[in-house]
Enzyme design. Structure first.
Site, PDB file in Angstrom:
ATOM      1  CG  LEU A  75      -1.942  -1.199   1.175  1.00 12.76           C
ATOM      2  CD1 LEU A  75      -2.841  -1.160   2.397  1.00 12.76           C
ATOM      3  CD2 LEU A  75      -2.759  -1.250  -0.102  1.00 12.76           C
ATOM      4  CB  CYS A  76       4.462   1.955  -0.092  1.00 14.73           C
ATOM      5  SG  CYS A  76       4.875   1.708   1.625  1.00 14.73           S
ATOM      6  CG  HIS A  77       1.129   6.711  -2.205  1.00 11.71           C
ATOM      7  ND1 HIS A  77       0.777   6.566  -0.882  1.00 11.71           N
ATOM      8  CD2 HIS A  77      -0.003   7.025  -2.865  1.00 11.71           C
ATOM      9  CE1 HIS A  77      -0.526   6.786  -0.749  1.00 11.71           C
ATOM     10  NE2 HIS A  77      -1.022   7.075  -1.941  1.00 11.71           N
ATOM     11  CG  MET A 117       6.310   2.755   4.956  1.00 10.02           C
ATOM     12  SD  MET A 117       6.544   1.695   6.420  1.00 10.02           S
ATOM     13  CE  MET A 117       6.894   0.127   5.656  1.00 10.02           C
ATOM     14  CD  GLU A 118       9.095   5.307   0.592  1.00  9.67           C
ATOM     15  OE1 GLU A 118       8.190   5.030  -0.211  1.00  9.67           O
ATOM     16  OE2 GLU A 118       8.853   5.777   1.729  1.00  9.67           O
ATOM     17  CG  ASP A 132      23.471 -12.705   0.167  1.00  7.83           C
ATOM     18  OD1 ASP A 132      23.244 -13.946   0.226  1.00  7.83           O
ATOM     19  OD2 ASP A 132      23.858 -12.131  -0.869  1.00  7.83           O
TER      20      ASP A 132
END
Length: 170
Positions: A75-77, A117-118, A132
């Protein structure tokens, strides 16, 4: 307490409509940590990891992840980011903490919605990349304390996380 904005009146998930919100300069700063064996940290610092420059590649991974956040979080733009900066701080083992690396991501945009969020996605991807690249020598690494440190801009103004003292001076 505020309501959850990603649900409509019927309780269905939806993308928040930001069309009427004014554009403003927005900044999101997130942090996180990966703990590891001292020998793993020594390999990273020496630049002798088999897969190459661990922190350089993790930095690029964090930047790429910030740019792809809307592809990962439903739901992020999608946002036009104006800046993504990833910083690392090496922490040698001491009586008070394990060997590890702090990561801090600063993300900026000028737009109608924030970049928290970014920033969180950037930190997560950078730490996952360190894991990793080093898992062949240390599968017990632990990613921890991933959190929003600060956000600035928009209607709600600024927020500084009072629980973020472990991320100072990255």
């Amino acid at each position: 307490m505020s309501t959850l904005t990603h649900f409509d009146a019927q309780g269905q998930a939806h993308m928040v409509d930001v069309a009427a919100k004014p554009a403003s300069h927005r900044i999101g700063i997130a942090g996180g940590r990966i703990n590891m064996q001292p020998g793993t940290l020594a390999i990273i610092e020496s630049g002798n990891a088999k897969k190459g420059d661990v922190l350089g590649i993790a930095r690029v991974a964090g930047i790429m992840a910030a740019k792809k956040t809307s592809d990962l979080i439903p739901l992020c733009h999608p946002l036009a980011l104006t800046r993504v900066a990833i910083e690392f701080k090496v922490l040698h083992a001491s009586p008070s903490h394990a060997a590890g690396i702090l990561c801090q991501a600063t993300v900026e945009t000028v737009g109608p919605t924030g970049v928290e969020m970014e920033a969180l996605t950037a930190v997560s991807a950078a730490l996952l990349t360190i894991y990793d690249m080093c898992k062949a020598v240390d599968r017990g690494m632990v990613m921890t304390d991933i959190m929003l440190l600060e956000k600035h801009g928009g209607k709600s103004g600024s927020f500084v996380n009072p629980g973020a003292t472990s991320h100072e001076n990255v």
